[in-house]
Write a protein that holds these residues in place. Structure first.
Motif, PDB file in Angstrom:
ATOM      1  N   SER A  34     109.582  57.366 -16.155  1.00 31.23           N
ATOM      2  CA  SER A  34     108.497  57.261 -17.132  1.00 31.23           C
ATOM      3  C   SER A  34     107.135  57.641 -16.536  1.00 31.23           C
ATOM      4  O   SER A  34     106.120  57.535 -17.211  1.00 31.23           O
ATOM      5  CB  SER A  34     108.433  55.827 -17.677  1.00 31.23           C
ATOM      6  N   THR A  35     107.111  58.074 -15.291  1.00 30.25           N
ATOM      7  CA  THR A  35     105.864  58.479 -14.634  1.00 30.25           C
ATOM      8  C   THR A  35     105.724  59.988 -14.669  1.00 30.25           C
ATOM      9  O   THR A  35     106.673  60.719 -14.380  1.00 30.25           O
ATOM     10  CB  THR A  35     105.827  57.998 -13.170  1.00 30.25           C
ATOM     11  N   VAL A  36     104.529  60.454 -15.032  1.00 34.32           N
ATOM     12  CA  VAL A  36     104.245  61.888 -15.083  1.00 34.32           C
ATOM     13  C   VAL A  36     103.283  62.228 -13.943  1.00 34.32           C
ATOM     14  O   VAL A  36     102.254  61.571 -13.776  1.00 34.32           O
ATOM     15  CB  VAL A  36     103.614  62.282 -16.439  1.00 34.32           C
ATOM     16  N   TYR A  37     103.639  63.226 -13.164  1.00 34.92           N
ATOM     17  CA  TYR A  37     102.791  63.717 -12.079  1.00 34.92           C
ATOM     18  C   TYR A  37     102.189  65.043 -12.524  1.00 34.92           C
ATOM     19  O   TYR A  37     102.911  66.022 -12.710  1.00 34.92           O
ATOM     20  CB  TYR A  37     103.600  63.902 -10.801  1.00 34.92           C
ATOM     21  N   GLU A  38     100.876  65.052 -12.743  1.00 33.26           N
ATOM     22  CA  GLU A  38     100.150  66.267 -13.112  1.00 33.26           C
ATOM     23  C   GLU A  38      99.695  66.924 -11.806  1.00 33.26           C
ATOM     24  O   GLU A  38      98.866  66.362 -11.086  1.00 33.26           O
ATOM     25  CB  GLU A  38      98.948  65.934 -13.989  1.00 33.26           C
ATOM     26  N   ILE A  39     100.222  68.090 -11.504  1.00 31.41           N
ATOM     27  CA  ILE A  39      99.979  68.766 -10.232  1.00 31.41           C
ATOM     28  C   ILE A  39      99.038  69.940 -10.451  1.00 31.41           C
ATOM     29  O   ILE A  39      99.288  70.792 -11.306  1.00 31.41           O
ATOM     30  CB  ILE A  39     101.304  69.264  -9.621  1.00 31.41           C
ATOM     31  N   GLN A  40      97.969  69.976  -9.683  1.00 28.11           N
ATOM     32  CA  GLN A  40      97.012  71.085  -9.736  1.00 28.11           C
ATOM     33  C   GLN A  40      96.906  71.686  -8.336  1.00 28.11           C
ATOM     34  O   GLN A  40      96.490  71.013  -7.393  1.00 28.11           O
ATOM     35  CB  GLN A  40      95.639  70.606 -10.189  1.00 28.11           C
ATOM     36  N   VAL A  41      97.303  72.945  -8.215  1.00 33.47           N
ATOM     37  CA  VAL A  41      97.214  73.671  -6.944  1.00 33.47           C
ATOM     38  C   VAL A  41      96.043  74.640  -7.038  1.00 33.47           C
ATOM     39  O   VAL A  41      95.957  75.413  -7.990  1.00 33.47           O
ATOM     40  CB  VAL A  41      98.526  74.432  -6.645  1.00 33.47           C
ATOM     41  N   GLU A  42      95.151  74.558  -6.068  1.00 34.44           N
ATOM     42  CA  GLU A  42      93.982  75.442  -6.022  1.00 34.44           C
ATOM     43  C   GLU A  42      94.132  76.401  -4.852  1.00 34.44           C
ATOM     44  O   GLU A  42      94.582  76.002  -3.775  1.00 34.44           O
ATOM     45  CB  GLU A  42      92.710  74.604  -5.859  1.00 34.44           C
ATOM     46  N   ASN A  43      93.738  77.641  -5.059  1.00 27.33           N
ATOM     47  CA  ASN A  43      93.862  78.681  -4.032  1.00 27.33           C
ATOM     48  C   ASN A  43      92.515  79.405  -3.885  1.00 27.33           C
ATOM     49  O   ASN A  43      92.396  80.585  -4.200  1.00 27.33           O
ATOM     50  CB  ASN A  43      94.978  79.652  -4.416  1.00 27.33           C
ATOM     51  N   PRO A  44      91.481  78.701  -3.396  1.00 29.36           N
ATOM     52  CA  PRO A  44      90.136  79.290  -3.351  1.00 29.36           C
ATOM     53  C   PRO A  44      89.990  80.443  -2.364  1.00 29.36           C
ATOM     54  O   PRO A  44      89.110  81.275  -2.516  1.00 29.36           O
ATOM     55  CB  PRO A  44      89.246  78.114  -2.948  1.00 29.36           C
ATOM     56  N   HIS A  45      90.886  80.499  -1.357  1.00 33.91           N
ATOM     57  CA  HIS A  45      90.788  81.558  -0.345  1.00 33.91           C
ATOM     58  C   HIS A  45      91.797  82.686  -0.601  1.00 33.91           C
ATOM     59  O   HIS A  45      91.942  83.582   0.226  1.00 33.91           O
ATOM     60  CB  HIS A  45      90.975  80.968   1.048  1.00 33.91           C
ATOM     61  N   PHE A  46      92.487  82.601  -1.716  1.00 33.69           N
ATOM     62  CA  PHE A  46      93.444  83.638  -2.141  1.00 33.69           C
ATOM     63  C   PHE A  46      94.435  83.998  -1.036  1.00 33.69           C
ATOM     64  O   PHE A  46      94.538  85.138  -0.606  1.00 33.69           O
ATOM     65  CB  PHE A  46      92.703  84.870  -2.677  1.00 33.69           C
ATOM     66  N   VAL A  47      95.150  82.976  -0.576  1.00 38.83           N
ATOM     67  CA  VAL A  47      96.221  83.163   0.401  1.00 38.83           C
ATOM     68  C   VAL A  47      97.556  82.962  -0.300  1.00 38.83           C
ATOM     69  O   VAL A  47      97.625  82.342  -1.362  1.00 38.83           O
ATOM     70  CB  VAL A  47      96.075  82.188   1.595  1.00 38.83           C
ATOM     71  N   ALA A  48      98.616  83.475   0.286  1.00 35.19           N
ATOM     72  CA  ALA A  48      99.932  83.391  -0.340  1.00 35.19           C
ATOM     73  C   ALA A  48     100.660  82.096   0.001  1.00 35.19           C
ATOM     74  O   ALA A  48     101.533  81.662  -0.730  1.00 35.19           O
ATOM     75  CB  ALA A  48     100.785  84.585   0.084  1.00 35.19           C
ATOM     76  N   ARG A  49     100.301  81.483   1.118  1.00 33.38           N
ATOM     77  CA  ARG A  49     101.054  80.317   1.578  1.00 33.38           C
ATOM     78  C   ARG A  49     100.170  79.392   2.405  1.00 33.38           C
ATOM     79  O   ARG A  49      99.246  79.824   3.053  1.00 33.38           O
ATOM     80  CB  ARG A  49     102.231  80.783   2.416  1.00 33.38           C
ATOM     81  N   GLY A  50     100.500  78.119   2.384  1.00 31.74           N
ATOM     82  CA  GLY A  50      99.809  77.146   3.217  1.00 31.74           C
ATOM     83  C   GLY A  50      99.189  76.028   2.401  1.00 31.74           C
ATOM     84  O   GLY A  50      98.825  76.215   1.250  1.00 31.74           O
TER      85      GLY A  50
END
Length: 79
Positions: A34-50
């Protein structure tokens, strides 16, 4: 369970994005009971991984340890 670098391992959720460099980020929703995890991923440096930092409800979480999942109801914020 491994979509955009979001994966569940045991009772923990790990966020390790691998996305196109041009993406500024993305959002996803994960439900644990019953728990919802709202995930926000930010990529300010425009990298593919990390992963620079992970926050659960504003509190710092170790990316290597992941996020402890709980079925307590409500909405949790992952950034």
């Amino acid at each position: 369970e491994y979509i955009l670098g979001i994966r569940k391992r045991g009772e923990r959720l790990f966020v390790d994005p691998c996305i196109p460099e041009k993406w500024p980020g993305f959002t996803a929703t994960y439900r644990q009971g019953s728990t919802v995890y709202e995930i926000q991923v930010e990529n300010p440096h425009f990298v593919a991984r990390g992963v620079g930092k992970v926050f659960l409800d504003g509190e710092s979480v170790s990316p290597a340890e992941g996020i402890a999942l709980a079925d307590t109801g409500g909405v949790r914020s992952v950034r």
